[in-house]
Design a protein around this motif. Structure first.
Motif, mmCIF file in Angstrom:
data_model
loop_
_atom_site.group_PDB
_atom_site.id
_atom_site.type_symbol
_atom_site.label_atom_id
_atom_site.label_comp_id
_atom_site.label_asym_id
_atom_site.label_seq_id
_atom_site.Cartn_x
_atom_site.Cartn_y
_atom_site.Cartn_z
ATOM 1 N N PHE A 390 0.852 -1.188 0.000
ATOM 2 C CA PHE A 390 0.000 0.000 0.000
ATOM 3 C C PHE A 390 0.886 1.236 0.000
ATOM 4 O O PHE A 390 1.780 1.376 0.829
ATOM 5 N N PRO A 391 0.670 2.169 -0.937
ATOM 6 C CA PRO A 391 1.582 3.319 -1.080
ATOM 7 C C PRO A 391 1.527 4.252 0.131
ATOM 8 O O PRO A 391 0.445 4.620 0.598
ATOM 9 N N ALA A 392 2.715 4.613 0.620
ATOM 10 C CA ALA A 392 2.875 5.612 1.686
ATOM 11 C C ALA A 392 2.084 5.249 2.952
ATOM 12 O O ALA A 392 1.595 6.130 3.657
ATOM 13 N N ARG A 393 1.955 3.945 3.230
ATOM 14 C CA ARG A 393 1.176 3.537 4.410
ATOM 15 C C ARG A 393 1.805 4.055 5.700
ATOM 16 O O ARG A 393 1.114 4.630 6.555
ATOM 17 N N ASP A 394 3.103 3.855 5.865
ATOM 18 C CA ASP A 394 3.767 4.302 7.088
ATOM 19 C C ASP A 394 3.701 5.820 7.223
ATOM 20 O O ASP A 394 3.512 6.347 8.328
ATOM 21 N N LEU A 395 3.866 6.522 6.109
ATOM 22 C CA LEU A 395 3.795 7.986 6.162
ATOM 23 C C LEU A 395 2.395 8.449 6.549
ATOM 24 O O LEU A 395 2.240 9.383 7.345
ATOM 25 N N THR A 396 1.372 7.806 6.009
ATOM 26 C CA THR A 396 -0.015 8.167 6.342
ATOM 27 C C THR A 396 -0.290 7.957 7.827
ATOM 28 O O THR A 396 -0.873 8.822 8.492
ATOM 29 N N ILE A 397 0.135 6.812 8.357
ATOM 30 C CA ILE A 397 -0.066 6.537 9.783
ATOM 31 C C ILE A 397 0.696 7.534 10.635
ATOM 32 O O ILE A 397 0.185 8.056 11.628
ATOM 33 N N PHE A 398 1.931 7.833 10.226
ATOM 34 C CA PHE A 398 2.741 8.782 10.996
ATOM 35 C C PHE A 398 2.112 10.171 11.004
ATOM 36 O O PHE A 398 2.054 10.826 12.052
ATOM 37 N N LEU A 399 1.626 10.625 9.843
ATOM 38 C CA LEU A 399 1.032 11.963 9.780
ATOM 39 C C LEU A 399 -0.262 12.033 10.590
ATOM 40 O O LEU A 399 -0.528 13.033 11.264
ATOM 41 N N ALA A 400 -1.072 10.981 10.536
ATOM 42 C CA ALA A 400 -2.292 10.958 11.340
ATOM 43 C C ALA A 400 -1.945 10.991 12.828
ATOM 44 O O ALA A 400 -2.577 11.728 13.614
ATOM 45 N N ALA A 401 -0.940 10.203 13.226
ATOM 46 C CA ALA A 401 -0.517 10.203 14.627
ATOM 47 C C ALA A 401 0.041 11.568 15.029
ATOM 48 O O ALA A 401 -0.211 12.052 16.142
ATOM 49 N N SER A 402 0.765 12.210 14.122
ATOM 50 C CA SER A 402 1.327 13.532 14.417
ATOM 51 C C SER A 402 0.237 14.574 14.583
ATOM 52 O O SER A 402 0.319 15.443 15.463
ATOM 53 N N VAL A 403 -0.798 14.490 13.744
ATOM 54 C CA VAL A 403 -1.921 15.423 13.877
ATOM 55 C C VAL A 403 -2.596 15.241 15.242
ATOM 56 O O VAL A 403 -2.977 16.224 15.896
ATOM 57 N N ILE A 404 -2.749 13.989 15.681
ATOM 58 C CA ILE A 404 -3.329 13.727 17.007
ATOM 59 C C ILE A 404 -2.493 14.403 18.090
ATOM 60 O O ILE A 404 -3.012 15.115 18.955
ATOM 61 N N ILE A 405 -1.188 14.182 18.037
ATOM 62 C CA ILE A 405 -0.295 14.707 19.079
ATOM 63 C C ILE A 405 -0.283 16.233 19.062
ATOM 64 O O ILE A 405 -0.399 16.888 20.105
ATOM 65 N N ILE A 406 -0.138 16.816 17.869
ATOM 66 C CA ILE A 406 -0.063 18.280 17.770
ATOM 67 C C ILE A 406 -1.371 18.915 18.227
ATOM 68 O O ILE A 406 -1.376 19.927 18.940
ATOM 69 N N SER A 407 -2.518 18.334 17.824
ATOM 70 C CA SER A 407 -3.803 18.915 18.227
ATOM 71 C C SER A 407 -3.998 18.803 19.741
ATOM 72 O O SER A 407 -4.554 19.716 20.366
ATOM 73 N N LEU A 408 -3.536 17.715 20.334
ATOM 74 C CA LEU A 408 -3.629 17.569 21.793
ATOM 75 C C LEU A 408 -2.773 18.607 22.507
ATOM 76 O O LEU A 408 -3.213 19.248 23.462
ATOM 77 N N VAL A 409 -1.528 18.779 22.031
ATOM 78 C CA VAL A 409 -0.627 19.741 22.663
ATOM 79 C C VAL A 409 -1.163 21.161 22.500
ATOM 80 O O VAL A 409 -1.185 21.951 23.458
ATOM 81 N N ALA A 410 -1.614 21.494 21.284
ATOM 82 C CA ALA A 410 -2.129 22.847 21.036
ATOM 83 C C ALA A 410 -3.354 23.133 21.885
ATOM 84 O O ALA A 410 -3.483 24.221 22.476
ATOM 85 N N ALA A 411 -4.276 22.160 21.974
ATOM 86 C CA ALA A 411 -5.486 22.368 22.761
ATOM 87 C C ALA A 411 -5.173 22.486 24.247
ATOM 88 O O ALA A 411 -5.753 23.330 24.944
#
Length: 547
Positions: A390-411
């Motif tokens: 599956f193309p860019a699977r690891d990158l997709t998971i990493f970016l989704a996880a990063s969005v979770i972390i960044i949104s939690l920290v920002a909030a």
């Protein structure tokens, strides 16, 4: 054996995270602590947990979505349905399209269908994380109800959109007409499956309980199995198991309002079990994210290198860019929705107060991503239809996880500051409903005592009716919170036990009648269902103690 050890370590990490958060002098969101503990586990065991995507989806999503549908305030959903639908469906569609194209433009190596899948899976919000962040800061209850309703519906809409995008990426084809017709089928069939299954199971369970008695353990186990059964049945007929789980939870809440879904002891124990399930599943998912972060990061770095960027810091730029795009789009959507609502209200001759910019920013920032995003992105298939990775699977998971972390920290950093000293009007609506519920339940309790008094007198004609009348008077006075002097002559042990038994029957009758009235008022929309649930829980505890 090692996988079992890792799973037990993850559960232990979920337990430790709750203690750590309470011990820290600075408030830190619980999911961030759990992610850190997961990374620590990965360092100790030196390899990740291998989970099939479909198994992961089945284990984590149905119970969480079921519980969201069960406990979300229905009165708030109906009252603010327009705002909730705009956020849960309109904003999700705009996010999938707008942020999807933005991701593909920013990362050309990521196919457009995969970019749409990433945008879809980061569109659902997580009110549990917001509640944890705002627990020490006042936030309008109505805003929280909107966020909870949005989360319930955009979990379903975002995950369905994610499924379509992944299917397009796997097959390489996509038809808007076919997707629209397919969505109508999977949505309607999924909702019907979840609702009908819950009604059938609840009715059967009630019939068995009336005939053979109620056993709390089996009742609780049935409630735990309903979301999995709804999900599996819907998936078997080609419908949406996600929507089936949500519909099952909503139907369960309405079945509970009938007052016959379970007894007091079962409700008390069931609430404790479901709270534990929710904490465990949420905690294990974030621990699992932290545990897989090292390997996901390595795969993401490899994909970034394929785009021509050798510096891994591009991963941070990608994650910040996606998070900023989501925040800007959400802010614009909330501001535009409020402006349109105010314009429509003024055209109708109503006074529409202007929302404070800080409150709009807080609502936008409260779009924290969490457990559903994580659970969904972990289900990305390992291969395409032709067997290639599956193309860019690891990158997709990493970016989704990063969005979770960044949104939690920002909030966690900005929300308390945005809400601090904000002039929020006092919400008297809750107290109004509480006064109505208290008055109605007290009157019902008094009627229940009178009914119990007549029943006991008829059952024991050989006893002095005055004994029952005296006890009934005392119980009524205690419910009315009248003072009692409590002085009198010492009573014999047998007489005292008899009076205690009579009093217990009186109080049980009062509790039963008060509970029935609360359920009836909630069914008729006179009080919010979440207020009914809280008051019934207190009555259940009193009944459990008396029994």
């Amino acid at each position: 054996m090692e996988s079992i050890s890792i799973a037990l370590a993850m559960m232990l990490a979920a337990v430790a995270s709750g203690l750590i958060v309470r011990m820290l002098p600075v408030p830190i969101p619980l999911p961030l602590v759990q992610i850190g503990l997961g990374a620590l586990i990965a360092g100790v065991f030196n390899h990740g947990v291998q989970l099939e995507p479909e198994i992961f989806f089945l284990l984590f999503l149905p119970p969480l979505l079921f519980l969201d549908g069960w406990r979300v305030p229905k009165e708030g959903l109906l009252r603010d349905k327009n705002s909730i639908i705009e956020l849960a469906f309109g904003l999700v569609i705009c996010t999938v399209v707008g942020v999807g194209f933005f991701i593909h433009w920013m990362i050309p190596a990521m196919p457009l269908a995969v970019a749409f899948a990433l945008a879809a899976i980061v569109s659902p919000t997580d009110p549990v994380a917001v509640s944890a962040i705002t627990s020490r800061v006042a936030i309008p209850k109505r805003v929280m109800h909107v966020l909870e309703g949005e989360s319930l519906l955009n979990d379903a809409s975002g995950l369905v959109a994610f499924r379509f995008a992944v299917a397009a990426a796997v097959t390489g084809t996509f038809s808007l007409t076919s997707a629209a017709l397919s969505f109508v089928w999977v949505a309607s069939a999924g909702l019907a499956t979840g609702a009908l299954l819950t009604v059938a199971v609840t009715w059967t369970k009630n019939q068995v309980s009336r005939r053979f008695g109620e056993e709390a353990g089996s009742q609780i186990l049935v409630s735990l199995l309903i979301p999995f059964g709804a999900y599996q049945l819907a998936e078997h007929i080609g419908a949406s198991g996600i929507l089936a789980a949500v519909a099952a939870g909503v139907t369960m809440s309405y079945a509970e309002l009938r007052g016959s879904a379970a007894g007091a002891t079962t409700r008390v124990q069931r609430a404790a079990v479901w709270n534990t399930v929710q904490f465990t599943l949420n905690g294990m998912m974030f621990v699992l994210l932290g545990e897989q972060l090292p390997s996901i990061l390595r795969g993401a770095v490899r994909v970034v290198a394929e785009t021509g960027h050798q510096n891994p810091w591009w991963l941070v730029i990608y994650a910040l860019g996606i998070t900023l795009a989501l925040a800007v789009l959400r802010f614009a959507w909330v501001w535009l929705s409020l402006a349109i609502g105010r314009f429509v209200a003024e055209r109708r001759g109503n006074v529409a107060p202007r929302a404070h910019p800080r409150l709009i920013a807080a609502i936008s920032l409260a779009g924290v991503r969490g457990a559903i995003t994580l659970a969904g992105v972990m289900t990305l298939p390992l291969t395409l239809g032709d067997g290639s990775p599956f193309p860019a699977r690891d990158l997709t998971i990493f970016l989704a996880a990063s969005v979770i972390i960044i949104s939690l920290v920002a909030a966690s950093f900005f929300l308390p500051r945005l809400l601090k000293n904000l002039d929020i009007p006092i919400e008297s609506e809750h107290h109004h409903y509480l006064d109505i519920a208290n008055q109605a339940s007290q009157e019902a309790a008094l009627r229940g005592i009178e009914q119990t008094l007549h029943r006991l007198v008829e059952m024991h004609p050989d006893k002095d009716p005055q004994i029952y009348a005296n006890v009934a008077t005392q119980v009524m006075d205690s419910i009315r919170r009248r003072t009692q002097d409590g002085e009198g002559q010492p009573l014999q042990a047998e007489v005292l036990r008899e009076l205690e038994a009579i009093e217990r029957e009186m109080r049980l009758g009062a509790i039963q009648e008060a509970r029935l009235v609360l359920f009836r008022m909630a069914r008729r929309g006179k009080i919010p269902d979440n207020l009914c649930r809280d008051m019934v829980a207190r009555l259940d505890l009193q009944e459990t103690r008396l029994r």
